[in-house]
Design an enzyme around this catalytic site. Structure first.
Site, PDB file in Angstrom:
ATOM      1  N   VAL A   1       0.848  -1.187   0.000  1.00  0.00           N
ATOM      2  CA  VAL A   1       0.000   0.000   0.000  1.00  0.00           C
ATOM      3  C   VAL A   1       0.885   1.240   0.000  1.00  0.00           C
ATOM      4  O   VAL A   1       2.060   1.175   0.336  1.00  0.00           O
ATOM      5  CB  VAL A   1      -0.951   0.031   1.228  1.00  0.00           C
ATOM      6  N   CYS A   2       0.313   2.365  -0.409  1.00  0.00           N
ATOM      7  CA  CYS A   2       1.043   3.624  -0.406  1.00  0.00           C
ATOM      8  C   CYS A   2       1.432   3.968   1.027  1.00  0.00           C
ATOM      9  O   CYS A   2       0.649   3.724   1.927  1.00  0.00           O
ATOM     10  CB  CYS A   2       0.198   4.747  -0.996  1.00  0.00           C
ATOM     11  N   PRO A   3       2.606   4.497   1.264  1.00  0.00           N
ATOM     12  CA  PRO A   3       3.621   4.933   0.311  1.00  0.00           C
ATOM     13  C   PRO A   3       4.627   3.853  -0.060  1.00  0.00           C
ATOM     14  O   PRO A   3       5.550   4.116  -0.825  1.00  0.00           O
ATOM     15  CB  PRO A   3       4.304   6.092   1.041  1.00  0.00           C
ATOM     16  N   LEU A   4       4.482   2.637   0.455  1.00  0.00           N
ATOM     17  CA  LEU A   4       5.458   1.588   0.137  1.00  0.00           C
ATOM     18  C   LEU A   4       5.487   1.243  -1.338  1.00  0.00           C
ATOM     19  O   LEU A   4       6.513   0.801  -1.848  1.00  0.00           O
ATOM     20  CB  LEU A   4       5.199   0.332   0.962  1.00  0.00           C
ATOM     21  N   THR A   5       4.377   1.434  -2.047  1.00  0.00           N
ATOM     22  CA  THR A   5       4.375   1.133  -3.476  1.00  0.00           C
ATOM     23  C   THR A   5       5.421   1.978  -4.199  1.00  0.00           C
ATOM     24  O   THR A   5       6.195   1.470  -4.998  1.00  0.00           O
ATOM     25  CB  THR A   5       2.992   1.392  -4.091  1.00  0.00           C
TER      26      THR A   5
END
Length: 78
Positions: free
Chosen positions: A17-21
């Site tokens: 999920v964002c921000p890991l993407t």
């Protein structure tokens, strides 16, 4: 007929999920040689909107975005 571009590298971040993407995509792009291409598979919605935009802001080229496949194809310019 559009020619399909073959990617040098592949990254599946559909479980992120964002921000890991963006973080995972950025780390992969930083390891690429200039001219290499990366296919990124990600979820629709926020990741599909934010990751390409963020890569462009960093100076990378987006070769294609396929919303139906939830995929972007980017080329390293570094």
């Amino acid at each position: 007929m559009t020619e399909k571009i073959s990617a040098d590298l592949f990254l599946d971040i559909t479980s992120q999920v964002c921000p890991l993407t963006f973080v995972k995509t950025k780390l992969m792009v930083e390891r690429m040689d200039a001219g290499q291409t990366l296919e990124v598979r990600l979820n629709a919605g926020e990741p599909l909107e934010n990751v390409p935009r963020s890569l462009i802001e960093l100076g990378h080229s987006i070769l294609s975005v396929s919303p139906n496949d939830w995929m972007i194809l980017t080329e390293s310019t570094a």
